[in-house]
Scaffold this motif. Structure first.
Motif, PDB file in Angstrom:
ATOM      1  N   ALA A 105      38.241  58.234  37.291  1.00 13.88           N
ATOM      2  CA  ALA A 105      37.647  59.231  38.186  1.00 13.88           C
ATOM      3  C   ALA A 105      37.030  60.366  37.381  1.00 13.88           C
ATOM      4  N   SER A 126      32.479  53.171  40.847  1.00  9.96           N
ATOM      5  CA  SER A 126      32.988  54.301  41.641  1.00  9.96           C
ATOM      6  C   SER A 126      34.224  53.963  42.462  1.00  9.96           C
ATOM      7  N   ILE A 127      34.034  53.203  43.557  1.00  9.09           N
ATOM      8  CA  ILE A 127      35.190  52.968  44.430  1.00  9.09           C
ATOM      9  C   ILE A 127      36.168  51.963  43.816  1.00  9.09           C
ATOM     10  N   THR A 184      38.269  53.543  40.768  1.00 10.61           N
ATOM     11  CA  THR A 184      39.121  54.694  41.062  1.00 10.61           C
ATOM     12  C   THR A 184      40.034  54.393  42.239  1.00 10.61           C
ATOM     13  N   LEU A 185      39.462  54.349  43.439  1.00 10.42           N
ATOM     14  CA  LEU A 185      40.298  54.115  44.614  1.00 10.42           C
ATOM     15  C   LEU A 185      40.910  52.724  44.586  1.00 10.42           C
ATOM     16  N   ALA A 239      32.579  50.378  49.866  1.00  8.82           N
ATOM     17  CA  ALA A 239      32.351  51.453  50.827  1.00  8.82           C
ATOM     18  C   ALA A 239      32.748  50.991  52.223  1.00  8.82           C
ATOM     19  N   VAL A 266      36.500  51.096  52.515  1.00 11.53           N
ATOM     20  CA  VAL A 266      37.013  52.452  52.685  1.00 11.53           C
ATOM     21  C   VAL A 266      36.799  52.915  54.119  1.00 11.53           C
ATOM     22  N   SER A 295      27.266  54.367  49.925  1.00 12.59           N
ATOM     23  CA  SER A 295      28.392  54.288  48.996  1.00 12.59           C
ATOM     24  C   SER A 295      28.964  55.652  48.623  1.00 12.59           C
ATOM     25  N   VAL A 296      28.101  56.631  48.353  1.00 15.46           N
ATOM     26  CA  VAL A 296      28.640  57.912  47.893  1.00 15.46           C
ATOM     27  C   VAL A 296      29.369  58.626  49.020  1.00 15.46           C
ATOM     28  N   TYR A 354      32.627  56.905  49.278  1.00 15.95           N
ATOM     29  CA  TYR A 354      33.464  57.256  48.134  1.00 15.95           C
ATOM     30  C   TYR A 354      34.100  58.625  48.347  1.00 15.95           C
TER      31      TYR A 354
END
Lengths: 103, 535, 215
Positions: free
Chosen positions: B38, B91-92, B95-96, B265, B268, B399-400, B403
């Protein structure tokens, strides 16, 4: 998850040697076929024999024949995706209309 | 095991399990690795964002007055390379996904913790190559490295960039292998495939895409490198080689890469919407098959990037039809999210606002994707700002937003702290408006024919470009805001209990922040996901 | 206590789960390797479809006898590593270690033979970008064949080299009784890797050495 901790007993020595003999025989066959004028079958036989050799290696040496089905799927998926890459790319090249250059 | 642990006090949280730098850099804990990721991707996000600001500043006026053509080319290339490979792709998932996947399936860690750490180091090494490229003067090929420009003509640091992306590609392959194996072999008792949260399904599907697509990119980039070194190669038209072949290989990876960005995404958002509406997800099985369908069909559509590149028209027709087909599972997902919201007791908390923003923006981005999948329309829209707007709606709007929604949703779990809801809601709404102001004008610009990748443009496009640049500055503020209030919460935020959202899912059963091995006792699962009492 | 429990990583519940996970991880990695090499084979297919005559002419410049011997060597080495794994599974140690050394030696001899091939091709002027002296109408597209030949065999030899090192490490660990009939996962994974190297070569052989031999 509750599979027995020890796996099934490994394939016999005899089986290994038979497979190796088969592989070497196939190798000589493919070399021999390449020397005969078979036209398009030269390529087909060469690739066909390669596929058989691969299946032998995967089934016996890599032990997919007795292994969990999941591993067979993992092995197959790689080849399937490769077939998509080659198939669709070649399809494009084969169906292109050749445009002669104007100069 | 239980009898031993019941005698000792509750275990320390993963954050307190060593405070030295060494305890972080040599950790095998998936949660700590997630935080390492992250930090790194946040750095690259703002670096790529800085390049985007340069682009938008240049485009305020029609004349090329701020940047030279060369500098502009380098700015958008850097923006693309960094945002795609060093931010969006990891990104996702990194990290997540790293943090949550083992917890959601009730595992103590990933299947291969050392490999997980190694993938972070690969990411950092790739990042160093990219930074070196930036410091030494940049590269001007665009993030797509099209041949023969990249192999024979570009004077930028193509090699450094290619090596950086090659290395970071292996980082994502290793992450993918880890996710696949973890999902297969580490699930808690009772956690059947049809009880997996949709986020886990999304991670599994994205791992498949990473594993099957990234090696193709790696080899394609190697071919570029070899062609630059030896001066000959299979993309060289002088020998009869085919530059379009490069585009085939490149898009075989890079189109599925879009799904690497958007599938997580979707995962999430599915979690956020069910928790925010306090309802079961509508049509769980359809959602699962939609995820799987997208990841498979996503591999069969790459040719729609090449409609005007000299691809055969028959291939274009097939790719066009397949690209239409992939809209079906995407639409199923949007309908099911909407149906989940229907008659839900919706809590408009910050994560929910981000999720709702995602659904709207993803829909706009997806619908314009259908325009571009139509061969006839694509001939006029190809390489215009319409395309730029389309993929930014998916990647940035989609996506952002997701995220950040995920970060806000799981922040209490990761850090054990609550943040200011008012500020977070404000940032989410600001982001939605800033985003639309930035990119909606670009649809109009593209439709009117403004081409992408030029630092100058015709004067009649100026009004819309000014709007877009104004939106970009709002967007920048809305990205900086979370840094402030989330950072503030780390020290001053009230402590979060194990489950501040009263959400379902195994990750909410354990403490916030979780202990090092996630669960004191391995949980046993006896119900499906999202078992909310339906309103 | 056996090596089995000592080798169980904390994230796993039992050895079966660990073994299952490692095997699946390795097979997934092998799938990525198949696609990694697959790009070269895709490039090969496209170029050969466009220039069949040049590919046949290029292939006739390669050394078919040496190529056939190399294939036989790799096939035999695959069998040897499979037998080594079998021996460890049956509780063996010495025979297995020597079989692994044999496998590595076969791999090394493969590399040496390939080195000779590269050298004679260098003398013939068949290496595009370094020393390419061919003339005639097919010389241009024939460079595509030789580019692919060097890319494919180069990446393959790199894998063989990594495999040889890996096998020697495994031979040493086998000799030192680090594996047993209960725990042999690293050896099993190394063997899988070696078989993949073999499989790649099984396809390289007809595509590089056997084109246009009958004409």
């Amino acid at each position: 998850m509750n599979a027995p901790t020890t796996s099934a007993s490994p394939p016999s020595l005899r089986l290994h040697l038979i497979v190796l003999a088969a592989l070497l025989a196939l190798l000589l066959t493919s070399a021999g076929c390449a020397l005969l004028p078979l036209g398009v079958f030269n390529t087909l036989s060469a690739l066909g024999i390669s596929v058989i050799k691969t299946l032998l290696v995967m089934a016996f040496f890599m032990r997919l024949r007795r292994g969990p089905p999941l591993l067979r799927i993992a092995a197959a998926v790689g080849f399937a995706w490769l077939a998509v890459l080659i198939g669709m790319t070649v399809a494009d090249v084969l169906t292109r209309v050749v445009l002669p250059s104007p100069w | 095991m239980n009898s031993i642990e019941s005698a000792v006090p509750p275990p320390r949280s993963y954050l307190d399990d060593g405070h030295s730098l060494r305890s972080w850099l040599f950790t095998h804990d998936h949660k700590r690795i997630a935080i390492l990721y992250a930090l790194a991707i946040t750095f690259f996000f703002f670096l790529g964002g800085f390049a985007a600001m340069l682009i938008r500043l240049e485009l305020i006026t029609p004349a090329g007055d701020l940047l030279t053509a060369d500098a502009y080319n380098k700015a958008f290339t850097f923006h693309g390379v960094v945002m795609v490979w060093f931010f969006l792709i990891p990104s996702i998932p990194a990290t997540l996904g790293n943090f949550l996947l083992p917890m959601m399936i009730g595992a103590r860690d990933m299947a291969f913790p050392r490999l997980n750490l190694f993938s972070w180091y690969l990411y950092m090494i790739g990042g160093l190559f990219t930074l070196a490229m930036l410091v030494l003067g940049g590269v001007d090929t665009g993030w797509t490295f099209y041949t023969p420009f990249s192999t024979m003509f570009s004077n930028g640091h193509v090699m450094l960039t290619v090596v950086g992306v090659f290395v970071v590609g292996f980082s994502s392959i290793l992450t993918g292998i880890n996710f696949i194996v973890t999902t297969h072999s580490m699930r808690a008792p009772g956690m059947t495939w049809m009880r997996l949260p949709l986020f886990v399904w999304a991670m599994y599907a994205v791992a498949l895409v990473m594993v099957l697509a990234t090696p193709v990119l790696a080899m394609t980039l190697s071919l570029i490198a070899l062609e630059r070194i030896f001066g000959v190669g299979i993309f060289d038209p002088a020998l009869g080689g085919d530059p379009v072949l490069f585009q085939h290989f490149f898009w075989f990876y890079s189109h599925p890469a879009v799904y690497i960005m958007v599938l997580p995404a979707m995962g999430v958002v599915s979690e956020l919407i069910t928790a925010g509406a306090r309802k079961r997800i509508f049509g769980y099985r359809f959602m699962v098959w939609a995820i799987v369908g997208i990841s498979v069909v996503g591999f069969l559509v790459w040719g729609h990037h090449m409609f005007v590149a000299g691809q055969s028209m028959y291939a274009s027709m097939v790719f066009s039809i397949l690209s239409f087909i992939i809209a079906v599972p995407s639409a199923i997902k949007v309908f099911n999210w909407t149906a989940t919201l229907y008659k839900g007791r919706i809590d408009f908390n910050a994560p929910m606002l981000y999720a709702l923003g995602f659904v709207g923006l993803f829909m706009l981005g997806g619908m314009t994707g259908i325009f571009l999948a139509a061969t006839a329309l694509d001939v006029s829209l190809h390489d215009t700002y319409f395309v730029v707007a389309h993929f930014h709606y998916i990647m940035v709007g989609g996506s952002v937003m997701a995220y950040l929604g995920g970060i806000h949703f799981w922040w209490p779990k990761v850090t054990g702290r609550l943040y200011s809801q008012a500020w977070a809601r404000f940032a989410a709404i600001l982001m939605f408006f800033g985003f639309n102001l930035t990119f909606f004008p670009q649809y109009l610009l593209g439709y009117e024919g403004m081409p992408r990748r030029y630092h100058e443009y015709l004067p009649q496009f100026q009004v819309l470009n000014i709007l877009s640049s104004a939106g970009a500055s709002i967007l920048a503020v809305s990205y900086l805001l979370p840094l402030v209030y989330l950072g503030w919460s780390l020290r001053h935020g009230p402590r979060a209990g194990p489950n501040p959202w009263r959400a379902k899912g195994l990750e909410w059963l354990t403490d916030s922040p979780p202990p090092t091995h996630n669960f004191e006792v391995t949980p046993v699962v006896n119900e499906g996901p999202y078992a909310y009492e339906d309103a | 206590m056996s090596t089995e429990s000592a080798m169980l990583a904390q994230q796993f519940d039992d050895a079966a789960q660990q073994r299952e996970a490692s095997a699946l991880g390795m097979w997934t990695f092998l799938a990525t390797e198949a696609l990694f090499f697959g790009v070269l084979f895709a490039g090969y297919t496209v170029c050969r479809v466009r220039f069949p005559a040049a590919f046949a002419a290029g292939s006739r410049h390669t050394d078919m006898l040496l190529g056939t011997i190399e294939t036989a060597v790799l096939l035999t080495s695959s069998c040897a590593v499979a037998l080594a794994l079998r021996d460890v599974q049956l509780g063996g140690r010495r025979v297995a270690a020597w079989l692994l050394v044999l496998t590595a030696a076969l791999g090394l001899s493969f590399l040496v033979m390939h080195g000779f091939e590269y050298y004679s091709e260098y003398r013939e002027g068949l290496i595009p970008g370094i020393r390419y002296t061919q003339q005639g109408p097919l010389a241009g597209p024939m460079q595509l064949f030789f580019c692919l030949y060097y890319f494919i065999t180069g990446f393959h030899s790199l894998h063989v080299g990594i495999g040889v090192i890996l096998l020697l490490v495994m031979a040493r660990r086998t000799w030192r009784a680090r594996f047993s009939a209960q725990y042999y996962t690293p050896l099993e994974l190394s063997a899988l890797y070696w078989h993949l190297v073999d499989i790649v070569w099984i396809f390289v052989y007809p595509l590089i050495y056997l084109v246009g031999r009958a004409g």
